[in-house]
Design a protein around this motif. Sequence first.
Motif, PDB file in Angstrom:
ATOM      1  N   GLN A 141      23.908  33.899  -7.354  1.00  0.00           N
ATOM      2  CA  GLN A 141      24.115  33.065  -8.534  1.00  0.00           C
ATOM      3  C   GLN A 141      22.981  33.170  -9.544  1.00  0.00           C
ATOM      4  OE1 GLN A 141      27.262  31.284  -8.871  1.00  0.00           O
ATOM      5  NE2 GLN A 141      27.399  32.935  -7.362  1.00  0.00           N
ATOM      6  N   LEU A 142      21.907  33.847  -9.150  1.00  0.00           N
ATOM      7  CA  LEU A 142      20.790  34.062 -10.071  1.00  0.00           C
ATOM      8  C   LEU A 142      20.458  35.544 -10.186  1.00  0.00           C
ATOM      9  CD1 LEU A 142      18.480  30.994  -9.314  1.00  0.00           C
ATOM     10  CD2 LEU A 142      19.839  31.422 -11.369  1.00  0.00           C
ATOM     11  N   GLY A 143      21.518  36.365 -10.077  1.00  0.00           N
ATOM     12  CA  GLY A 143      21.379  37.770 -10.445  1.00  0.00           C
ATOM     13  C   GLY A 143      21.095  38.759  -9.336  1.00  0.00           C
ATOM     14  N   GLN A 144      21.110  38.332  -8.066  1.00  0.00           N
ATOM     15  CA  GLN A 144      20.811  39.283  -6.993  1.00  0.00           C
ATOM     16  C   GLN A 144      22.009  40.219  -6.779  1.00  0.00           C
ATOM     17  OE1 GLN A 144      18.592  41.248  -5.432  1.00  0.00           O
ATOM     18  NE2 GLN A 144      17.515  39.358  -4.815  1.00  0.00           N
ATOM     19  N   GLU A 148      24.568  48.959  -7.311  1.00  0.00           N
ATOM     20  CA  GLU A 148      25.758  49.277  -8.093  1.00  0.00           C
ATOM     21  C   GLU A 148      26.306  48.068  -8.850  1.00  0.00           C
ATOM     22  OE1 GLU A 148      28.506  51.012  -5.372  1.00  0.00           O
ATOM     23  OE2 GLU A 148      27.226  52.752  -4.949  1.00  0.00           O
ATOM     24  N   GLY A 149      25.559  46.985  -8.889  1.00  0.00           N
ATOM     25  CA  GLY A 149      25.981  45.825  -9.646  1.00  0.00           C
ATOM     26  C   GLY A 149      26.850  44.842  -8.887  1.00  0.00           C
ATOM     27  N   ASN A 150      27.016  45.057  -7.583  1.00  0.00           N
ATOM     28  CA  ASN A 150      27.795  44.124  -6.774  1.00  0.00           C
ATOM     29  C   ASN A 150      26.894  42.985  -6.291  1.00  0.00           C
ATOM     30  OD1 ASN A 150      30.254  45.750  -6.798  1.00  0.00           O
ATOM     31  ND2 ASN A 150      29.091  47.164  -5.506  1.00  0.00           N
ATOM     32  N   PRO A 151      27.413  41.763  -6.232  1.00  0.00           N
ATOM     33  CA  PRO A 151      26.564  40.621  -5.866  1.00  0.00           C
ATOM     34  C   PRO A 151      26.139  40.636  -4.407  1.00  0.00           C
ATOM     35  CG  PRO A 151      28.854  39.934  -6.059  1.00  0.00           C
ATOM     36  CD  PRO A 151      28.791  41.348  -6.546  1.00  0.00           C
ATOM     37  N   VAL A 152      24.904  40.205  -4.176  1.00  0.00           N
ATOM     38  CA  VAL A 152      24.359  40.040  -2.829  1.00  0.00           C
ATOM     39  C   VAL A 152      24.088  38.554  -2.638  1.00  0.00           C
ATOM     40  CG1 VAL A 152      22.471  40.599  -1.254  1.00  0.00           C
ATOM     41  CG2 VAL A 152      23.330  42.332  -2.837  1.00  0.00           C
ATOM     42  N   LYS A 153      24.767  37.948  -1.683  1.00  0.00           N
ATOM     43  CA  LYS A 153      24.698  36.497  -1.531  1.00  0.00           C
ATOM     44  C   LYS A 153      23.311  36.033  -1.121  1.00  0.00           C
ATOM     45  CE  LYS A 153      27.440  32.713   0.416  1.00  0.00           C
ATOM     46  NZ  LYS A 153      28.601  32.376   1.280  1.00  0.00           N
ATOM     47  N   LYS A 154      22.743  36.598  -0.116  1.00  0.00           N
ATOM     48  CA  LYS A 154      21.403  36.318   0.392  1.00  0.00           C
ATOM     49  C   LYS A 154      21.090  34.819   0.444  1.00  0.00           C
ATOM     50  CE  LYS A 154      16.626  37.836   0.433  1.00  0.00           C
ATOM     51  NZ  LYS A 154      15.520  38.529  -0.240  1.00  0.00           N
ATOM     52  N   PRO A 155      21.670  34.080   1.402  1.00  0.00           N
ATOM     53  CA  PRO A 155      21.347  32.643   1.531  1.00  0.00           C
ATOM     54  C   PRO A 155      19.846  32.448   1.750  1.00  0.00           C
ATOM     55  CG  PRO A 155      23.255  33.210   2.864  1.00  0.00           C
ATOM     56  CD  PRO A 155      22.646  34.512   2.408  1.00  0.00           C
ATOM     57  N   THR A 156      19.242  31.630   0.925  1.00  0.00           N
ATOM     58  CA  THR A 156      17.787  31.488   0.889  1.00  0.00           C
ATOM     59  C   THR A 156      17.401  30.017   0.861  1.00  0.00           C
ATOM     60  OG1 THR A 156      17.595  33.565  -0.351  1.00  0.00           O
ATOM     61  CG2 THR A 156      15.697  32.075  -0.418  1.00  0.00           C
ATOM     62  N   LYS A 167      15.286  21.970  -8.444  1.00  0.00           N
ATOM     63  CA  LYS A 167      16.524  21.694  -9.178  1.00  0.00           C
ATOM     64  C   LYS A 167      17.054  22.965  -9.819  1.00  0.00           C
ATOM     65  CE  LYS A 167      18.482  18.688 -12.741  1.00  0.00           C
ATOM     66  NZ  LYS A 167      18.201  17.577 -13.703  1.00  0.00           N
ATOM     67  N   MET A 168      16.184  23.789 -10.354  1.00  0.00           N
ATOM     68  CA  MET A 168      16.606  25.045 -10.978  1.00  0.00           C
ATOM     69  C   MET A 168      17.152  26.037  -9.962  1.00  0.00           C
ATOM     70  SD  MET A 168      16.202  24.692 -14.234  1.00  0.00           S
ATOM     71  CE  MET A 168      16.500  26.400 -14.679  1.00  0.00           C
ATOM     72  N   LEU A 169      16.684  25.929  -8.716  1.00  0.00           N
ATOM     73  CA  LEU A 169      17.088  26.876  -7.677  1.00  0.00           C
ATOM     74  C   LEU A 169      18.266  26.382  -6.847  1.00  0.00           C
ATOM     75  CD1 LEU A 169      13.546  27.937  -6.411  1.00  0.00           C
ATOM     76  CD2 LEU A 169      15.089  29.262  -7.869  1.00  0.00           C
ATOM     77  N   ASN A 170      18.690  25.172  -7.086  1.00  0.00           N
ATOM     78  CA  ASN A 170      19.748  24.570  -6.266  1.00  0.00           C
ATOM     79  C   ASN A 170      21.128  25.012  -6.755  1.00  0.00           C
ATOM     80  OD1 ASN A 170      20.975  23.022  -4.310  1.00  0.00           O
ATOM     81  ND2 ASN A 170      20.741  21.090  -5.419  1.00  0.00           N
ATOM     82  N   VAL A 171      21.462  26.278  -6.513  1.00  0.00           N
ATOM     83  CA  VAL A 171      22.743  26.846  -6.939  1.00  0.00           C
ATOM     84  C   VAL A 171      23.399  27.543  -5.751  1.00  0.00           C
ATOM     85  CG1 VAL A 171      22.173  27.099  -9.373  1.00  0.00           C
ATOM     86  CG2 VAL A 171      21.527  28.898  -7.781  1.00  0.00           C
ATOM     87  N   ARG A 172      24.708  27.364  -5.633  1.00  0.00           N
ATOM     88  CA  ARG A 172      25.454  27.957  -4.522  1.00  0.00           C
ATOM     89  C   ARG A 172      26.682  28.676  -5.048  1.00  0.00           C
ATOM     90  NH1 ARG A 172      25.523  26.401   0.740  1.00  0.00           N
ATOM     91  NH2 ARG A 172      23.611  25.494   1.517  1.00  0.00           N
ATOM     92  N   CYS A 173      27.048  29.712  -4.351  1.00  0.00           N
ATOM     93  CA  CYS A 173      28.220  30.493  -4.734  1.00  0.00           C
ATOM     94  C   CYS A 173      29.490  29.709  -4.409  1.00  0.00           C
ATOM     95  CB  CYS A 173      28.223  31.829  -3.992  1.00  0.00           C
ATOM     96  SG  CYS A 173      29.610  32.903  -4.455  1.00  0.00           S
ATOM     97  N   PRO A 174      30.416  29.572  -5.367  1.00  0.00           N
ATOM     98  CA  PRO A 174      31.651  28.845  -5.105  1.00  0.00           C
ATOM     99  C   PRO A 174      32.695  29.660  -4.357  1.00  0.00           C
ATOM    100  CG  PRO A 174      31.639  29.616  -7.365  1.00  0.00           C
ATOM    101  CD  PRO A 174      30.302  29.993  -6.768  1.00  0.00           C
ATOM    102  N   GLY A 175      32.427  30.946  -4.162  1.00  0.00           N
ATOM    103  CA  GLY A 175      33.392  31.805  -3.490  1.00  0.00           C
ATOM    104  C   GLY A 175      33.394  31.629  -1.983  1.00  0.00           C
ATOM    105  N   SER A 176      34.381  32.198  -1.340  1.00  0.00           N
ATOM    106  CA  SER A 176      34.497  32.165   0.124  1.00  0.00           C
ATOM    107  C   SER A 176      35.189  33.432   0.592  1.00  0.00           C
ATOM    108  CB  SER A 176      35.278  30.928   0.585  1.00  0.00           C
ATOM    109  OG  SER A 176      36.598  30.949   0.057  1.00  0.00           O
ATOM    110  N   GLY A 178      33.937  36.179   1.553  1.00  0.00           N
ATOM    111  CA  GLY A 178      33.333  37.407   1.040  1.00  0.00           C
ATOM    112  C   GLY A 178      33.429  37.576  -0.458  1.00  0.00           C
ATOM    113  N   TRP A 179      34.082  36.646  -1.141  1.00  0.00           N
ATOM    114  CA  TRP A 179      34.227  36.727  -2.594  1.00  0.00           C
ATOM    115  C   TRP A 179      33.139  35.927  -3.301  1.00  0.00           C
ATOM    116  CZ3 TRP A 179      37.250  40.033  -5.135  1.00  0.00           C
ATOM    117  CH2 TRP A 179      38.318  40.624  -4.437  1.00  0.00           C
ATOM    118  N   CYS A 180      32.745  36.417  -4.456  1.00  0.00           N
ATOM    119  CA  CYS A 180      31.679  35.804  -5.241  1.00  0.00           C
ATOM    120  C   CYS A 180      32.141  35.638  -6.683  1.00  0.00           C
ATOM    121  CB  CYS A 180      30.427  36.682  -5.210  1.00  0.00           C
ATOM    122  SG  CYS A 180      29.083  36.134  -6.296  1.00  0.00           S
ATOM    123  N   LEU A 181      31.881  34.482  -7.248  1.00  0.00           N
ATOM    124  CA  LEU A 181      32.111  34.255  -8.677  1.00  0.00           C
ATOM    125  C   LEU A 181      30.765  34.369  -9.366  1.00  0.00           C
ATOM    126  CD1 LEU A 181      34.016  33.527 -10.978  1.00  0.00           C
ATOM    127  CD2 LEU A 181      33.552  31.104 -10.508  1.00  0.00           C
TER     128      LEU A 181
END
Length: 236
Positions: A141-144, A148-156, A167-176, A178-181
């Motif tokens: 959600q912050l550009g990882q 090839e431009g495909n998203p890497v979830k990397k839970p951190t 607060k700025m880092l508190n973002v989660r992917c809404p996908g499920s 294996g899908w990412c928005l």
Amino acid sequence: TRAARMLTKLGITPGFAMDITTNDEDGKPWSFDLQEQKDKAEAKVLETCPDLLVGSPMCKDFSLWQRLNEAKSSNPAKYEEARESSREHLKFVCRNYQHQYDGGRLFLREHPQQASSWNEECMRKIMSLPGASWVDMHQCQLGQNDGEGNPVKKPTRWLSNSKHILKMLNVRCPGSGGWCLQGGEWKRHTPCYRRVATAAAIYPFRLCRAILQGLAKEMKDRGRTNTAVKLILPPT
């Protein structure tokens, strides 16, 4: 530090990074396997008193993949030996987080969400400090991305005594599944291991910007300007 140089309007003075890609004043690459360089780095933190200290010590020996490899290994002792060395690195950065806290300054610590390092005694002590908290986020959600431009979830997981940075880092992917928005577009996550994991150790610009924006807000609340950010990154 590079992002701080680019985002001049935030008023953050770039500091320094200490890892195996940078050298000390004697021209030697920083290596925190060496007590001499640990002492030198710690003295530098105490002398310069950075407003923000960011730590991201090596995570391989605390990772889920490594635990799975150890369970299947005929020589589990070698994994424990490597983990003990990583524990020493962890204790080193925790001492520096404590220096920051005791001095009324900020620290930010990053490690994979599932890393066993969060259960280490020195880490639990830092997590229990009054005013310290943490968030679990997805770096996609912050550009990882992969190469090839495909998203890497990397839970951190991020731990800090700055509410604005968290607060700025508190973002989660809404996908499920294996899908990412990401950026208004649905894409498939690329699994984060091997070469992808190595590349994902580098923070994307959007992630750096979020940290710096949070820092700028924190310093504004404290009535501070011309903030200095310093990074202390043990070798990965």
